[in-house]
Every structure is written in structure tokens, then in C-alpha cells.
Write a protein that holds these residues in place. Structure first.
Motif, PDB file in Angstrom:
ATOM      1  N   TYR A 238       0.837  -1.209   0.000  1.00 25.30           N
ATOM      2  CA  TYR A 238       0.000   0.000   0.000  1.00 25.30           C
ATOM      3  C   TYR A 238       0.869   1.255   0.000  1.00 25.30           C
ATOM      4  N   THR A 254      -7.192 -13.721  -0.353  1.00 19.41           N
ATOM      5  CA  THR A 254      -8.099 -12.639   0.042  1.00 19.41           C
ATOM      6  C   THR A 254      -7.383 -11.701   1.000  1.00 19.41           C
ATOM      7  N   GLN A 256      -8.518  -9.457   4.201  1.00 17.07           N
ATOM      8  CA  GLN A 256      -9.645  -9.206   5.100  1.00 17.07           C
ATOM      9  C   GLN A 256      -9.946  -7.709   5.186  1.00 17.07           C
ATOM     10  N   ARG A 257     -11.194  -7.361   5.014  1.00 19.77           N
ATOM     11  CA  ARG A 257     -11.587  -5.951   5.087  1.00 19.77           C
ATOM     12  C   ARG A 257     -11.292  -5.413   6.480  1.00 19.77           C
ATOM     13  N   GLY A 258     -10.784  -4.196   6.521  1.00 15.20           N
ATOM     14  CA  GLY A 258     -10.432  -3.585   7.789  1.00 15.20           C
ATOM     15  C   GLY A 258      -8.982  -3.791   8.172  1.00 15.20           C
ATOM     16  N   GLN A 259      -8.295  -4.695   7.480  1.00 14.89           N
ATOM     17  CA  GLN A 259      -6.886  -4.942   7.779  1.00 14.89           C
ATOM     18  C   GLN A 259      -5.959  -4.229   6.808  1.00 14.89           C
ATOM     19  N   SER A 260      -6.529  -3.556   5.824  1.00 15.15           N
ATOM     20  CA  SER A 260      -5.743  -2.829   4.834  1.00 15.15           C
ATOM     21  C   SER A 260      -6.493  -1.573   4.419  1.00 15.15           C
ATOM     22  N   LYS A 261      -5.757  -0.569   4.000  1.00 12.60           N
ATOM     23  CA  LYS A 261      -6.376   0.673   3.530  1.00 12.60           C
ATOM     24  C   LYS A 261      -6.822   0.580   2.069  1.00 12.60           C
ATOM     25  N   TYR A 262      -6.410  -0.464   1.382  1.00 16.00           N
ATOM     26  CA  TYR A 262      -6.875  -0.641   0.003  1.00 16.00           C
ATOM     27  C   TYR A 262      -8.397  -0.770  -0.025  1.00 16.00           C
ATOM     28  N   LYS A 263      -9.009  -0.230  -1.058  1.00 17.71           N
ATOM     29  CA  LYS A 263     -10.443  -0.404  -1.276  1.00 17.71           C
ATOM     30  C   LYS A 263     -10.667  -1.625  -2.158  1.00 17.71           C
ATOM     31  N   TYR A 264     -11.588  -2.478  -1.735  1.00 19.77           N
ATOM     32  CA  TYR A 264     -11.951  -3.659  -2.519  1.00 19.77           C
ATOM     33  C   TYR A 264     -12.722  -3.219  -3.765  1.00 19.77           C
ATOM     34  N   TYR A 270      -7.726  -4.613  -5.876  1.00 22.25           N
ATOM     35  CA  TYR A 270      -7.850  -3.599  -4.822  1.00 22.25           C
ATOM     36  C   TYR A 270      -7.255  -2.295  -5.314  1.00 22.25           C
TER      37      TYR A 270
END
Length: 273
Positions: A238, A254, A256-264, A270
Motif C-alpha cells: 500500500y 483474500t 480481510q476488510r479492515g486490515q488494509s487501507k486498500y479499497k476492494y 484492490y
């Protein structure tokens, strides 16, 4: 013909090996005891060693050729041109048009992280050349291709592939970007080869990106990492990605949402906003 007996891993050797590989290369072998024995036992005996302890000591001397061979044995470098093609479709239909409209510096910086034997970075170069056509010369495109294994990088630099490997490519790409060799294989043209920089790189090392990346491809690499190592690497990616840049991962992986600032965006794609 000499028959080799399988050398068994002791519990202590297994623990030491698992800890060493995770600490130095991020590879999680904690559930791979049979794989380690199965893929390494005969090789250890051929080296004249009586135990895995001897082999582990030799690895810890940091012989890069030996380490490269080890990682080749433990990971599957299975790839081909146009693998997981929706990534390439997204590059062509979304990313490149956006860059063409907004990128006033006309620079594209792509990293193929864990490039294996070169099919991925060469595919990227072909798509970019095909997209821009005659305008390609007015763009500065940098494609960095890295892998921890020098063995696969040597094959990548050679750029010679069996017909089976290129079967999914458009016929126009085969005609334009390959030449047939005397033994019925296909070699990437010098024009495409010259657009790739191949380097050995351990993804556990700090990532220094003077020019941040438009796209980072790291596909089917993190399947060998545990959850903590994976998210640590994703966060390093990132920081190395430019605003509005993308990360592409394998479809078996995958974040996990909330563990990275990337947007799915969609499965395995991402974006940094």
C-alpha cells in the motif's frame, strides 16, 4: 543404481526449519511436514548428508544458490501466459484508459512481485504495447519483475516457452511478440524483453519505491504466508502504491476488510484511493 532412503525430520529439526523459513522468507511451512520430507529428503541424501540438521546448517550459511534451489523445491512455480485473465482485462479496459486520460507525465510503473518464470511481466508488456500502439514511444513504461528464486529468473530472462504455455494468448500477440525457435518453442521478441527489469528480491525485505507503482501484481504468492505475514506485506505494498493505483492478488487469496487501507474493487483487485 543407488536407492535413496527417505531421511526423516525429527520434531526439533522440523521446528527449526519452519522457524527459519518463516523468519527469513515469510513462507509458512507449519503444516507442511510431509511436503518438506517428500521434496527434500532425496536431495539431502544426495548431498551426502545424514540428517536434516546438516542440511539446515548448510542453508544457514546463506548460500544464495542453495537457498534458491530450496525455495524452488518447496513452492510451485506453475504459471502460464494470460493466467487469471480478468486482471489483464481490467488493466486494458480500466487502468490504461484512466492513465491515458489523466497521466500528464506519461509514466507507468508496474511491479510483478513473485514473477516466477516471466509469463506475467511479459504479458503486461505485450498488453501495454498493444494498447498504445504507435503512441507507445511517447510513454515511459517501467516493468519491474522480481522473484526470490534466481533459478526462475534465469528462465524468465531467457524468455523461451513451450507452445502449451502461450496457448491462451491472442493469436495477434503470438504473431507479433514471439518468434518460433528451431526446436518448436517460442521466444519473446527483443523489443518486449527490453521493457522488463528482472531482479531477485525477498518480499520480507523493506520495499523502497522512489517512484510509486501504478499497479502491483502479487498473485499466488501470499498463499505461502500466514495471516500476519500477509497483512504486513499488503500494508508495505500500500505504501509503495501511488494514489489511484491498484494491487492485484491471486483468486485463491483474500485480504480481510479492515486490515488494509486498500479499497476492494472486485475479487482479487484492490485500489488505493
Amino acid at each position: 543404481m543407488k536407492v535413496y532412503n527417505m531421511i526423516k525430520l525429527t520434531d526439533a529439526e522440523f521446528l527449526e526449519f519452519v522457524q527459519y523459513m518463516h523468519k527469513n522468507y515469510g513462507i509458512d511451512l507449519s503444516k507442511k511436514r510431509q511436503l518438506i520430507e517428500g521434496r527434500l529428503s532425496n536431495m539431502v541424501e544426495r548431498k551426502g548428508m545424514k540428517s536434516f540438521s546438516e542440511y539446515i546448517k548448510s542453508i544457514k550459511r546463506n548460500d544464495q544458490q542453495e537457498i534458491s534451489l530450496l525455495i524452488n523445491k518447496l513452492t510451485t512455480n506453475y504459471t502460464y501466459f494470460y493466467r487469471e485473465e480478468n486482471h489483464f482485462k481490467y488493466l486494458r479496459e480500466v487502468i490504461l484508459p484512466y492513465e491515458e486520460q489523466t497521466n500528464k507525465l506519461k509514466t507507468i510503473n508496474i511491479w510483478s512481485a513473485g514473477c516466477s518464470s516471466g509469463e506475467e511481466p511479459y504479458t503486461l508488456a505485450m498488453i501495454i504495447n498493444d494498447y498504445f500502439q504507435l503512441k507507445r514511444m511517447s510513454w515511459k513504461v517501467q516493468i519491474l519483475a522480481t522473484d526470490i528464486s534466481q533459478n526462475v529468473l534465469d528462465k524468465a530472462k531467457e524468455g523461451i516457452y513451450a507452445e502449451e504455455s502461450i496457448k491462451n494468448l491472442p493469436q495477434s500477440y503470438k504473431n507479433r511478440f514471439f518468434k518460433k525457435t528451431s526446436d518448436n518453442k517460442y521466444e519473446v521478441t527483443p523489443e518486449i524483453k527490453s521493457q522488463i527489469t528482472f531482479k531477485t528480491f525477498n518480499l520480507m525485505d523493506p520495499i523502497v519505491a522512489r517512484n510509486k507503482y501504478t499497479v502491483i501484481f502479487c498473485r499466488n504468492v501470499m498463499i505461502y504466508f500466514n495471516a500476519a505475514t500477509k497483512i504486513e506485506l499488503v500494508n508495505k505494498f500500500y505504501e509503495a502504491t501511488q494514489t489511484c493505483g491498484h494491487l492485484m492478488i491471486g483468486h485463491a487469496e483474500t485480504i480481510q476488510r479492515g486490515q488494509s487501507k486498500y479499497k476492494y474493487i472486485c475479487p482479487a483487485i484492490y485500489k488505493k484511493e
